[in-house]
Design an enzyme around this catalytic site. Structure first.
Site, PDB file in Angstrom:
ATOM      1  CG  ASP A 136      -9.617  -0.825   4.950  1.00 52.26           C
ATOM      2  OD1 ASP A 136      -9.354  -0.654   3.538  1.00 52.26           O
ATOM      3  OD2 ASP A 136      -8.752  -0.616   5.636  1.00 52.26           O
TER       4      ASP A 136
ATOM      5  CD  GLN B 204      -2.844  -4.604   6.717  1.00 49.77           C
ATOM      6  OE1 GLN B 204      -3.241  -3.638   6.176  1.00 49.77           O
ATOM      7  NE2 GLN B 204      -3.663  -5.516   5.806  1.00 49.77           N
TER       8      GLN B 204
ATOM      9  CE  LYS C 265      -3.544  -2.539   2.201  1.00 50.70           C
ATOM     10  NZ  LYS C 265      -4.462  -3.277   3.215  1.00 50.70           N
TER      11      LYS C 265
HETATM   12  C1  BQF Z   1      -0.773  -9.983  -5.977  1.00 48.98           C
HETATM   13  C2  BQF Z   1      -6.162  -9.660   2.799  1.00 48.98           C
HETATM   14  C3  BQF Z   1      -6.087 -11.171   3.491  1.00 48.98           C
HETATM   15  C4  BQF Z   1      -6.219 -10.619   4.720  1.00 48.98           C
HETATM   16  C5  BQF Z   1      -5.852  -9.146   4.581  1.00 48.98           C
HETATM   17  C6  BQF Z   1      -0.911  -7.916  -4.146  1.00 48.98           C
HETATM   18  C7  BQF Z   1      -1.590  -7.964  -2.244  1.00 48.98           C
HETATM   19  C8  BQF Z   1      -2.166  -9.445  -2.231  1.00 48.98           C
HETATM   20  C9  BQF Z   1      -1.605 -10.009  -3.708  1.00 48.98           C
HETATM   21  C10 BQF Z   1      -2.527  -6.887  -1.392  1.00 48.98           C
HETATM   22  C11 BQF Z   1      -4.875  -8.879   1.817  1.00 48.98           C
HETATM   23  C12 BQF Z   1      -5.008  -9.348   0.214  1.00 48.98           C
HETATM   24  C13 BQF Z   1      -4.896  -7.047   1.908  1.00 48.98           C
HETATM   25  C14 BQF Z   1      -1.282  -9.317  -4.703  1.00 48.98           C
HETATM   26  C15 BQF Z   1      -3.846  -6.688   0.486  1.00 48.98           C
HETATM   27  C16 BQF Z   1      -4.551  -8.106  -0.317  1.00 48.98           C
HETATM   28  O1  BQF Z   1      -0.451  -9.059  -6.867  1.00 48.98           O
HETATM   29  O2  BQF Z   1      -1.319 -11.223  -6.170  1.00 48.98           O
HETATM   30  C17 BQF Z   1      -1.199  -7.339  -3.558  1.00 48.98           C
HETATM   31  O3  BQF Z   1      -1.219  -6.528  -0.812  1.00 48.98           O
HETATM   32  N1  BQF Z   1      -3.467  -7.087  -0.625  1.00 48.98           N
HETATM   33  C18 BQF Z   1      -5.201  -6.605   3.645  1.00 48.98           C
HETATM   34  O4  BQF Z   1      -4.694  -5.548   3.832  1.00 48.98           O
HETATM   35  O5  BQF Z   1      -5.518  -7.402   4.327  1.00 48.98           O
HETATM   36  C19 BQF Z   1      -5.655  -8.672   3.718  1.00 48.98           C
HETATM   37  C20 BQF Z   1      -6.012 -10.402   2.666  1.00 48.98           C
END
Ligand code: BQF
Length: 291
Positions: free
Chosen positions: A119, A96, A52
């Site tokens: 969010d 987060q 992010k």
């Molecule tokens: C990619 C998330 C579960 C629980 C809390 C790019 C992200 C992930 C994959 C990413 C996720 C999942 C995020 C890819 C943010 C998605 O290239 O496939 C980016 O950073 N995510 C989160 O903040 O909290 C989570 C999944």
């Protein structure tokens, strides 16, 4: 079969956003600023926050990450949130998830100023979403809507099955896809851990959104020929490589892909779209504050 390239699509949207940001700033707007709070040292959460932060820089946002130790009390966290709520320089605030077990996530979410809740987790914003009012839409469902739109996938009248009823993906996804307009107008079914005979539902579906967090749950025998498959899962599965793990989706990609009309890969599918949605919401928050 078409692979829904979330990485490529998100890069294009980021370029568009970067232009919008520069135009906004040139017109006298304050540069958008996203603040993320990370409590504890969970590896996946650190990766997400880093993603992010890097993405903010790519589109010309300011970004701050507030890192707090795993034993931070709920009270201390709430005080930090209040400070950021009051800080006029910050447009968007995210905490987060997941949080350490001694902290009540709903209490924390409720403490975020709904106008900075990029969010879209605050009850006010969830309520607005369910009424179809203008709001910050949760990043993952919003990213999936953008992906369907960019690939011009027909949704009107389609039978959509969502696997998973979480507050951050399944429920808002069902809401969006059942709303009037494009991409929407779907007939939506939510399946969950108590659903009887899930396969009966998925075999009838034109669109399947897998968001239950069970690696390779959706197998080829559960999918109709020509279905659109969206994979939200990204579980870290231990592996013999440099990282020590591989990312695994909720879809058995190798076997499902040949039957699908469109399918998202993992990684590089829904994940990057989630990040651009957050950026989109942050620019929206900055714009709203100028009014
Ligand atoms: C990619 C998330 C579960 C629980 C809390 C790019 C992200 C992930 C994959 C990413 C996720 C999942 C995020 C890819 C943010 C998605 O290239 O496939 C980016 O950073 N995510 C989160 O903040 O909290 C989570 C999944």
């Amino acid at each position: 079969m078409v692979i829904l390239n979330g990485k490529e699509t998100s890069d294009l949207i980021k370029q568009e956003l970067a232009k919008e940001v520069e135009a906004f700033v040139a017109a006298g707007g304050k540069r958008p600023h996203l603040c993320a709070i990370l409590v504890g040292e969970d590896g996946a959460s650190q990766t997400y926050v880093n993603n992010k932060e890097r993405s903010c820089k790519q589109v010309g946002f300011n970004s701050t990450v507030l890192r707090m130790p795993a034993d931070t009390t709920q009270e201390t966290l709430l005080k930090e949130i209040e400070k950021i709520n009051q800080n006029d320089d910050v447009d968007g605030l995210i905490v987060q998830l997941p949080l350490p077990k001694h902290i009540d996530e709903q209490v924390v979410i409720n403490a975020i100023d709904p106008n900075k809740d990029v969010d879209g987790f605050h009850p006010v914003n969830v309520g607005k979403l369910s009424l179809g009012l203008d709001t910050f839409v949760c990043a993952t469902p919003f990213g999936i809507m953008k992906l369907l739109e960019r690939y011009q996938i027909e949704t009107k009248g389609k039978k959509c099955v969502i696997l998973g009823r979480s507050n951050i993906v399944g429920r808002p996804m069902a809401n969006l896809l059942s709303q009037k307009g494009y991409p929407g107008d779907c007939t939506v079914t939510i399946c969950h851990s108590r659903t009887e005979n899930i396969k009966e539902h998925t075999l009838n579906a034109d669109i399947i959104i897998a968001a239950l967090g069970v690696p390779h749950f959706l197998t080829a025998d559960m999918v109709k020929e020509g279905a659109v498959i969206i994979d939200v899962g990204i579980t870290r599965v231990p592996a013999d490589n440099e990282k020590g793990y591989v990312l695994r989706g909720d879809v058995d990609y190798d076997n499902v892909a040949p039957k699908a009309s469109y399918i998202t890969p993992v990684p590089g599918g829904v994940g990057p779209m989630t990040i651009v949605s957050l950026l989109n919401n942050t620019l929206k928050a900055a714009r709203k504050r100028e009014l």
